[in-house]
Design an enzyme around this catalytic site. Structure first.
Site, PDB file in Angstrom:
ATOM      1  N   LYS A 240       5.594  -7.520   1.951  1.00 40.83           N
ATOM      2  CA  LYS A 240       5.225  -6.573   0.898  1.00 40.83           C
ATOM      3  C   LYS A 240       5.636  -5.173   1.325  1.00 40.83           C
ATOM      4  O   LYS A 240       5.283  -4.711   2.404  1.00 40.83           O
ATOM      5  CB  LYS A 240       3.720  -6.601   0.642  1.00 40.83           C
ATOM      6  CG  LYS A 240       3.307  -5.770  -0.578  1.00 40.83           C
ATOM      7  CD  LYS A 240       1.847  -5.386  -0.553  1.00 40.83           C
ATOM      8  CE  LYS A 240       1.634  -4.169   0.324  1.00 40.83           C
ATOM      9  NZ  LYS A 240       0.356  -3.479   0.106  1.00 40.83           N
TER      10      LYS A 240
ATOM     11  N   ASP B 246       5.611  -3.556  -4.161  1.00 41.29           N
ATOM     12  CA  ASP B 246       4.278  -3.296  -4.718  1.00 41.29           C
ATOM     13  C   ASP B 246       4.116  -1.816  -5.057  1.00 41.29           C
ATOM     14  O   ASP B 246       3.565  -1.042  -4.281  1.00 41.29           O
ATOM     15  CB  ASP B 246       3.242  -3.737  -3.680  1.00 41.29           C
ATOM     16  CG  ASP B 246       1.814  -3.462  -4.095  1.00 41.29           C
ATOM     17  OD1 ASP B 246       1.549  -3.418  -5.310  1.00 41.29           O
ATOM     18  OD2 ASP B 246       0.959  -3.292  -3.201  1.00 41.29           O
TER      19      ASP B 246
ATOM     20  N   LYS C 208       3.071  -0.825  -8.419  1.00 39.23           N
ATOM     21  CA  LYS C 208       2.011  -0.726  -9.445  1.00 39.23           C
ATOM     22  C   LYS C 208       2.385   0.233 -10.574  1.00 39.23           C
ATOM     23  O   LYS C 208       1.630   1.153 -10.901  1.00 39.23           O
ATOM     24  CB  LYS C 208       0.691  -0.283  -8.808  1.00 39.23           C
ATOM     25  CG  LYS C 208       0.189  -1.181  -7.684  1.00 39.23           C
ATOM     26  CD  LYS C 208      -1.107  -0.634  -7.089  1.00 39.23           C
ATOM     27  CE  LYS C 208      -1.643  -1.505  -5.966  1.00 39.23           C
ATOM     28  NZ  LYS C 208      -0.787  -1.455  -4.751  1.00 39.23           N
TER      29      LYS C 208
ATOM     30  N   ASP D 201       2.606   3.609 -16.801  1.00 36.23           N
ATOM     31  CA  ASP D 201       3.046   4.768 -17.562  1.00 36.23           C
ATOM     32  C   ASP D 201       3.260   4.294 -18.998  1.00 36.23           C
ATOM     33  O   ASP D 201       2.875   3.166 -19.348  1.00 36.23           O
ATOM     34  CB  ASP D 201       4.328   5.353 -16.948  1.00 36.23           C
ATOM     35  CG  ASP D 201       4.471   6.852 -17.169  1.00 36.23           C
ATOM     36  OD1 ASP D 201       4.381   7.276 -18.339  1.00 36.23           O
ATOM     37  OD2 ASP D 201       4.664   7.594 -16.187  1.00 36.23           O
TER      38      ASP D 201
ATOM     39  N   THR E 292      -8.726  -4.130  -5.040  1.00 33.80           N
ATOM     40  CA  THR E 292      -9.712  -4.809  -4.200  1.00 33.80           C
ATOM     41  C   THR E 292     -10.596  -3.838  -3.426  1.00 33.80           C
ATOM     42  O   THR E 292     -11.585  -4.251  -2.823  1.00 33.80           O
ATOM     43  CB  THR E 292      -9.023  -5.772  -3.210  1.00 33.80           C
ATOM     44  OG1 THR E 292      -8.014  -5.067  -2.489  1.00 33.80           O
ATOM     45  CG2 THR E 292      -8.407  -6.948  -3.932  1.00 33.80           C
TER      46      THR E 292
ATOM     47  N   ARG F  97      -3.469  -5.291   7.737  1.00 40.01           N
ATOM     48  CA  ARG F  97      -3.979  -4.846   9.036  1.00 40.01           C
ATOM     49  C   ARG F  97      -4.221  -5.985  10.016  1.00 40.01           C
ATOM     50  O   ARG F  97      -4.020  -5.824  11.211  1.00 40.01           O
ATOM     51  CB  ARG F  97      -5.288  -4.071   8.841  1.00 40.01           C
ATOM     52  CG  ARG F  97      -5.128  -2.704   8.198  1.00 40.01           C
ATOM     53  CD  ARG F  97      -6.477  -1.990   8.146  1.00 40.01           C
ATOM     54  NE  ARG F  97      -6.398  -0.735   7.426  1.00 40.01           N
ATOM     55  CZ  ARG F  97      -6.669  -0.592   6.134  1.00 40.01           C
ATOM     56  NH1 ARG F  97      -7.036  -1.646   5.428  1.00 40.01           N
ATOM     57  NH2 ARG F  97      -6.589   0.594   5.548  1.00 40.01           N
TER      58      ARG F  97
END
Length: 238
Positions: free
Chosen positions: A33, A60, A62, A65, A124, A215
Site C-alpha cells: 500500500k 491509497d 482516498k 471531490d 478505522t 506498523r
C-alpha cells in the site's frame, strides 16, 4: 508465490526506508500500500519502482471531490498502473458512479486492465464518540453498511472497512465484493491511533478479502519475521 491477501503498508516518508523494507521482506510480500505520506513525498516514481520489481500496488489516496474532478484524477493515476485505487464513499453515489465509469473508459482506451476501484467507508481511527461529534445520530456500523451497499450500487469493486464491519458487509454484498481491511493488529501489538481493530486471523475469519498491515511490520525489529508470522496466522484459518 506470496499470499496476496496480505498488503504491507509503506507508511514511511523516504525512498531509502521503502527500499530497505521491500528488500527485507523479499518474497514474503508481493502487495504494498502506498498512501498519502509516501505518495506526497515521492510521487509516482515510488509506484513505478515497485511495479518494476513485479509488486502489486494499492494506491491509497482516498479521492473525495466533485464527480468530474475525482474521475479525472483517477484517470491521471491510471498511467502508474496501480492494482487498486480508492475514493471516499462520503462523496456520494454520483461521485462514485462517475469515478467508476471514467476509470473503466480510460483503461479501455489505453488497452490496459482496469484497476480495482474501492470506496473508503469510515476511517478505522474513528470511534463512537468521534462519530457523534460529527453530528451523526446512527452508529458507525450502520453507516459503513449503508456506504458499502451504495458503493456496490455505484459499480465499485469493493470497499475499505474496519474488521468490525466486515462480516455484515460480506453478508450484504456477497462473496465477490472486495473488502480491504485496515486496523489489523497481531496479538501483543499496540493499537496506536486505530480504534476498531482485529487480529489477522479474526479479519480473515470475518470475511476480509485482503488485510492491510503497517506498523506491525515496518516498525518491527524484524519485519520479515513479523510478516511471516502474520501469513502463518492467516493460513491457519484458510
Amino acid at each position: 508465490m506470496a499470499d496476496e491477501r496480505l498488503i504491507a503498508a509503506l507508511d514511511v516518508p523516504t525512498r531509502g526506508q521503502v527500499e530497505q523494507l521491500v528488500v527485507c521482506l523479499g518474497d514474503s510480500v508481493s502487495y504494498y500500500k502506498v498512501g498519502m505520506e509516501l505518495f506526497y513525498a515521492l510521487g509516482g516514481d515510488i509506484v513505478a519502482w515497485l511495479k518494476e520489481r513485479e509488486k502489486k500496488v494499492f494506491l491509497d489516496l482516498k479521492l473525495h471531490d466533485i464527480p468530474n474532478t475525482v474521475g479525472n484524477g483517477l484517470c491521471s493515476l491510471l498511467r502508474l498502473r496501480p492494482d487498486i485505487l480508492n475514493v471516499h464513499t462520503a462523496g456520494g453515489l454520483r461521485m462514485m458512479q462517475t469515478a467508476s465509469e471514467a476509470l473503466h473508459h480510460a483503461a479501455d482506451q489505453a488497452g490496459i486492465p482496469c484497476p480495482k476501484l474501492i470506496g473508503v467507508t469510515v476511517l478505522t481511527s474513528m470511534d463512537a464518540e468521534d462519530w457523534a461529534g460529527l453530528g451523526h445520530t446512527g452508529t458507525i456500523a450502520d453507516a459503513v453498511l449503508r456506504r458499502a451497499k451504495l458503493a456496490q450500487e455505484a459499480g465499485l469493486d469493493g470497499v475499505v472497512a474496519s474488521p468490525a464491519e466486515t462480516a455484515e458487509i460480506r453478508r450484504a454484498c456477497g462473496e465477490d465484493f472486495l473488502i480491504v481491511t485496515p486496523g489489523i493488529r497481531p496479538a501483543g501489538v499496540s493499537h496506536d491511533d486505530q480504534r476498531r481493530v482485529m487480529t489477522p486471523a479474526g479479519a480473515i475469519r470475518a470475511g476480509a478479502s485482503q488485510i492491510v498491515v503497517g506498523r506491525a511490520i515496518y516498525a518491527s525489529e524484524n519485519p520479515h519475521a513479523a510478516a511471516e508470522g502474520i501469513l502463518k496466522e492467516m493460513e491457519a484459518v484458510s
